[in-house]
Design a protein around this motif. Structure first.
Motif, PDB file in Angstrom:
ATOM      1  N   MET A 166      -4.675  -9.697   1.195  1.00 53.62           N
ATOM      2  CA  MET A 166      -3.209  -9.629   1.107  1.00 53.62           C
ATOM      3  C   MET A 166      -2.638  -9.786   2.502  1.00 53.62           C
ATOM      4  O   MET A 166      -3.210  -9.297   3.484  1.00 53.62           O
ATOM      5  CB  MET A 166      -2.796  -8.286   0.490  1.00 53.62           C
ATOM      6  N   TYR A 285       3.440 -10.488  -5.238  1.00 56.19           N
ATOM      7  CA  TYR A 285       3.904  -9.087  -5.199  1.00 56.19           C
ATOM      8  C   TYR A 285       5.418  -8.966  -5.035  1.00 56.19           C
ATOM      9  O   TYR A 285       5.962  -7.866  -5.058  1.00 56.19           O
ATOM     10  CB  TYR A 285       3.152  -8.289  -4.118  1.00 56.19           C
ATOM     11  N   GLY A 286       6.095 -10.110  -4.911  1.00 53.57           N
ATOM     12  CA  GLY A 286       7.562 -10.093  -4.950  1.00 53.57           C
ATOM     13  C   GLY A 286       8.106  -9.614  -6.295  1.00 53.57           C
ATOM     14  O   GLY A 286       9.268  -9.224  -6.388  1.00 53.57           O
ATOM     15  N   PHE A 288       7.350  -6.904  -7.522  1.00 49.81           N
ATOM     16  CA  PHE A 288       7.456  -5.435  -7.422  1.00 49.81           C
ATOM     17  C   PHE A 288       8.538  -4.952  -6.459  1.00 49.81           C
ATOM     18  O   PHE A 288       9.015  -3.831  -6.568  1.00 49.81           O
ATOM     19  CB  PHE A 288       6.113  -4.836  -6.997  1.00 49.81           C
ATOM     20  N   GLY A 289       8.873  -5.787  -5.480  1.00 45.17           N
ATOM     21  CA  GLY A 289       9.861  -5.360  -4.485  1.00 45.17           C
ATOM     22  C   GLY A 289      10.073  -6.466  -3.470  1.00 45.17           C
ATOM     23  O   GLY A 289       9.563  -7.577  -3.631  1.00 45.17           O
ATOM     24  N   ASP A 290      10.808  -6.158  -2.421  1.00 45.55           N
ATOM     25  CA  ASP A 290      11.077  -7.150  -1.376  1.00 45.55           C
ATOM     26  C   ASP A 290       9.777  -7.463  -0.617  1.00 45.55           C
ATOM     27  O   ASP A 290       9.118  -6.565  -0.093  1.00 45.55           O
ATOM     28  CB  ASP A 290      12.138  -6.591  -0.419  1.00 45.55           C
ATOM     29  N   ILE A 294       7.361  -5.011   1.773  1.00 40.59           N
ATOM     30  CA  ILE A 294       5.985  -4.690   1.366  1.00 40.59           C
ATOM     31  C   ILE A 294       5.009  -5.062   2.475  1.00 40.59           C
ATOM     32  O   ILE A 294       4.137  -4.274   2.852  1.00 40.59           O
ATOM     33  CB  ILE A 294       5.640  -5.413   0.036  1.00 40.59           C
ATOM     34  N   SER A 297       5.382  -2.628   5.485  1.00 45.47           N
ATOM     35  CA  SER A 297       4.815  -1.283   5.315  1.00 45.47           C
ATOM     36  C   SER A 297       3.286  -1.348   5.288  1.00 45.47           C
ATOM     37  O   SER A 297       2.601  -0.438   5.761  1.00 45.47           O
ATOM     38  CB  SER A 297       5.366  -0.586   4.070  1.00 45.47           C
ATOM     39  N   PHE A 298       2.742  -2.451   4.753  1.00 48.17           N
ATOM     40  CA  PHE A 298       1.284  -2.601   4.738  1.00 48.17           C
ATOM     41  C   PHE A 298       0.765  -2.767   6.176  1.00 48.17           C
ATOM     42  O   PHE A 298      -0.200  -2.094   6.573  1.00 48.17           O
ATOM     43  CB  PHE A 298       0.903  -3.811   3.879  1.00 48.17           C
ATOM     44  N   TYR A 301       0.796   0.545   7.938  1.00 46.39           N
ATOM     45  CA  TYR A 301      -0.254   1.469   7.507  1.00 46.39           C
ATOM     46  C   TYR A 301      -1.610   1.050   8.071  1.00 46.39           C
ATOM     47  O   TYR A 301      -2.384   1.890   8.550  1.00 46.39           O
ATOM     48  CB  TYR A 301      -0.288   1.520   5.972  1.00 46.39           C
TER      49      TYR A 301
ATOM     50  N   LYS B  74      12.494  -2.323 -10.928  1.00 46.39           N
ATOM     51  CA  LYS B  74      12.376  -3.779 -10.973  1.00 46.39           C
ATOM     52  C   LYS B  74      11.470  -4.128 -12.148  1.00 46.39           C
ATOM     53  O   LYS B  74      10.517  -3.402 -12.416  1.00 46.39           O
ATOM     54  CB  LYS B  74      11.786  -4.286  -9.659  1.00 46.39           C
ATOM     55  N   THR B  81       8.226  -1.938 -11.628  1.00 44.16           N
ATOM     56  CA  THR B  81       8.123  -0.957 -10.546  1.00 44.16           C
ATOM     57  C   THR B  81       8.932   0.249 -10.990  1.00 44.16           C
ATOM     58  O   THR B  81      10.097   0.113 -11.369  1.00 44.16           O
ATOM     59  CB  THR B  81       8.714  -1.512  -9.236  1.00 44.16           C
ATOM     60  N   VAL B 113       3.585  -0.446 -11.295  1.00 42.41           N
ATOM     61  CA  VAL B 113       3.314   0.404 -10.123  1.00 42.41           C
ATOM     62  C   VAL B 113       4.375   1.488 -10.051  1.00 42.41           C
ATOM     63  O   VAL B 113       5.521   1.277 -10.448  1.00 42.41           O
ATOM     64  CB  VAL B 113       3.263  -0.422  -8.817  1.00 42.41           C
ATOM     65  N   MET B 252      -3.117   0.238  -1.287  1.00 43.01           N
ATOM     66  CA  MET B 252      -2.364  -1.019  -1.383  1.00 43.01           C
ATOM     67  C   MET B 252      -1.778  -1.205  -2.781  1.00 43.01           C
ATOM     68  O   MET B 252      -0.593  -1.488  -2.941  1.00 43.01           O
ATOM     69  CB  MET B 252      -3.294  -2.178  -1.024  1.00 43.01           C
ATOM     70  N   ILE B 256       1.632   0.716  -1.465  1.00 43.25           N
ATOM     71  CA  ILE B 256       2.225  -0.450  -0.793  1.00 43.25           C
ATOM     72  C   ILE B 256       3.011  -1.300  -1.798  1.00 43.25           C
ATOM     73  O   ILE B 256       4.158  -1.671  -1.545  1.00 43.25           O
ATOM     74  CB  ILE B 256       1.141  -1.285  -0.069  1.00 43.25           C
ATOM     75  N   LEU B 257       2.434  -1.593  -2.944  1.00 43.34           N
ATOM     76  CA  LEU B 257       3.138  -2.425  -3.929  1.00 43.34           C
ATOM     77  C   LEU B 257       4.375  -1.726  -4.492  1.00 43.34           C
ATOM     78  O   LEU B 257       5.372  -2.378  -4.796  1.00 43.34           O
ATOM     79  CB  LEU B 257       2.204  -2.834  -5.079  1.00 43.34           C
TER      80      LEU B 257
END
Lengths: 365, 365
Positions: A166, A285-286, A288-290, A294, A297-298, A301, B74, B81, B113, B252, B256-257
């Motif tokens: 990822m 993964y868009g 699930f969110g922006d 994402i 934040s990954f 971490y 979402k 989500t 998620v 992740m 993260i997701l």
């Protein structure tokens, strides 16, 4: 065993040419070379150019069909089942992952399972294909049985790697790992060095811990018994049943879902394909969110993990994919280390195909 | 510590009532009880009814909000989500997996998620929800940091279990395993028995192997250092970086997701939710081929594994989910073993809520 360094560009040019001599189109040859050499650039010698000659013998034996194309057996907007028709694993793998990526881009996710393929190189290559497109990527493959189930003494599952990738900065996340404690390649290294195996890696014919690499390299392909231990070792206390579970899950995702051969049936010496099965999954993964949030934040971490406190005596904490980036940069700059026996094998095959080995391969000083 | 057996039905009736006293509706109470008691029926005491009092203190501390509902942040035909809004983990988990199942039934797969939830019990419960609907199910959760990354001495990742389930006969496949060598619960058992830890499970403050359960149970929650080792142990030779990779992948997929807290930020003692994150995935494997064929070949392969040759001294090879079925049948018939201190805790809470403990709990002879 001594190593000499050779420039990536030289190996690539030669490799492309050799695959054409094997009967592949120019485009396909480049495609296969790309998968193969990424393994060398990552320092995974066992899955790199040293397999060149092995692939040729598999083509000659009729295991790999140079001219077959993949067949889509079943398809939905989020999935496909592919029959590899005993083609070259790398070509099948790339087509399958590209299909998964295309579906992910339109439907959010794409899962493609493949049966009747062959050895496809490093699983990480395919997971990374998705990562490079800004997606989450997963790939798994089964392989000829070499792992024993917990409390067993008969190899029933392949080394069954799981690769996940990822995007992240500065090091994309990339894990690519056999579900055994170590790969068969590692056992070969001990054998070549004539060193005993550390206990906890493999079992002999009776299912007892062994220090003898021969127990794996000779006995297992002949189905005499013994095999590699799953991640976690031989005992439930150390989590051996967990590694066994992961190896089994890979058989499920690859062979069971695709209707193909499980590891105990995948063979290396037969005719008409090894029956190897793969799994490819891409997720945008868009959904699930922006995506920027994402990724950020990954990255944060992963950085936090690398910068967390080190154990006494440890110099560094890695995140998965970091070593690969460093190895890639180093080898692109300083050349790929090639061991003598591999160079000799390649030189021989060049002679066979009337290719002037020395025109291509310049040993770096 | 001594154990007494109690009938499942007795525990269920009492548990339902206690959760109602905690403030949940009758329906929600039964829902939570179902998750909790399945852990006890499977023999996973740490995640069963012994957590009853712990959940109550989390409710009183404001960590768990009894009356909040989940919020879908979402959504697409294959994904969602969810913000758990600090509700009860089991209720959030069941809603999320039901949504994933619904999507799988219409779109082939559904991935959900969740952020901002709380402890949700055993991950296997949710994977099994999909399996019971004739689907492939996966669930993962993060948790307060307790695993150290390879070469580290600071807990940065939760125990991060991965559960996978799929129909098979006579034992559905169900793996449910922490990505550490052992769970925190196992460390508690050594502590209660005043036994030293076997080496290879945990590290002390300096990142060295430890035999002292206290190093985990006291130091880690206080963030003093040390932690559980990832599956594969402390060394790369034994594959410690692999377990670390799986634990990281769980962070992740969950945190993260979903845009939630990673394990290092998930807390147990704070206010307004622990921030625990989950992942739920359901796949209708009929998108790949004939479901009956797939189930049959999976059942056959699992049988072949169980019947493969045993290691010297080993009596039996299991497949994942087999022990759970046996434990379930045994405990449904013969009662659930309850340890004295758990019975005392439950008796105390009953007194507090004016429930006549002895009317419900009959110790089996």
């Amino acid at each position: 065993m001594t190593y000499s360094k050779v420039k990536y560009e030289n190996l690539k040019e030669l490799c492309d040419l050799v695959f054409e001599k094997f009967g592949f189109s120019a485009e396909d040859s480049q495609s296969i070379t790309d998968v193969l050499l990424l393994a060398d650039l990552y320092g995974i010698e066992s899955h790199g150019i040293q397999r060149l000659v092995k692939y040729y013998s598999e083509i000659k034996n009729g295991l790999i069909n140079v001219s077959s194309d993949v067949k889509i057996v079943k398809e939905t907007p989020v999935s496909a089942t592919i029959d590899g028709q005993a083609g070259m694993g790398q070509l099948i793998g790339k087509k399958a992952m590209n299909l998964a990526i295309k579906k992910a881009k339109t439907s959010g996710m794409g899962m493609v399972v493949v049966r009747n393929s062959n050895h496809y190189g490093i699983a990480g290559y395919y997971a990374k294909m998705a990562e490079e497109q800004g997606l989450l990527g997963i790939s798994m493959t089964n392989s000829p049985a070499v792992i024993v189930p917990t409390f067993g003494r008969e190899a029933m599952l392949g080394t069954n790697p799981i690769a996940i990738s990822m995007p992240a900065e500065p090091y994309p996340f990339l894990m690519d790992m056999a579900t055994s404690v170590v790969t068969r390649g590692k056992i070969e290294v001990y054998n070549k060095r004539k060193e005993p195996l550390p206990l906890g890696l493999a079992l002999n014919i009776d299912g007892e811990d062994t220090e003898d690499p021969h127990d794996i390299l000779y006995n297992v392909p002949r189905k005499l018994g013994g095999g590699l231990l799953p991640l976690g070792g031989s005992k439930e206390l150390t989590g051996g049943h967990k590694g066994y579970g992961f190896a089994l899950a890979v058989e499920m995702f690859t062979a069971i879902l695709s209707g193909g051969f499980t590891g105990d049936k995948v063979h290396l010496d037969g005719k008409g394909g090894s029956g190897t099965c793969h799994y490819f999954f891409a997720v945008d993964y868009g959904i699930f969110g922006d995506k920027k949030d994402i990724e950020e934040s990954f990255s944060n971490y992963l950085k936090k993990l690398r910068e967390s406190k080190k154990a006494k005596g440890a110099a560094r904490i890695y995140t998965h994919g970091e070593k690969e980036v460093e190895a890639y940069n180093d080898k692109m700059k300083n050349g790929i280390p090639m061991n003598d026996s591999t160079l000799k094998e390649i030189s021989d095959i060049c002679e066979y195909f009337d290719i002037k080995f020395n025109d291509y391969i310049k040993i770096l000083k």
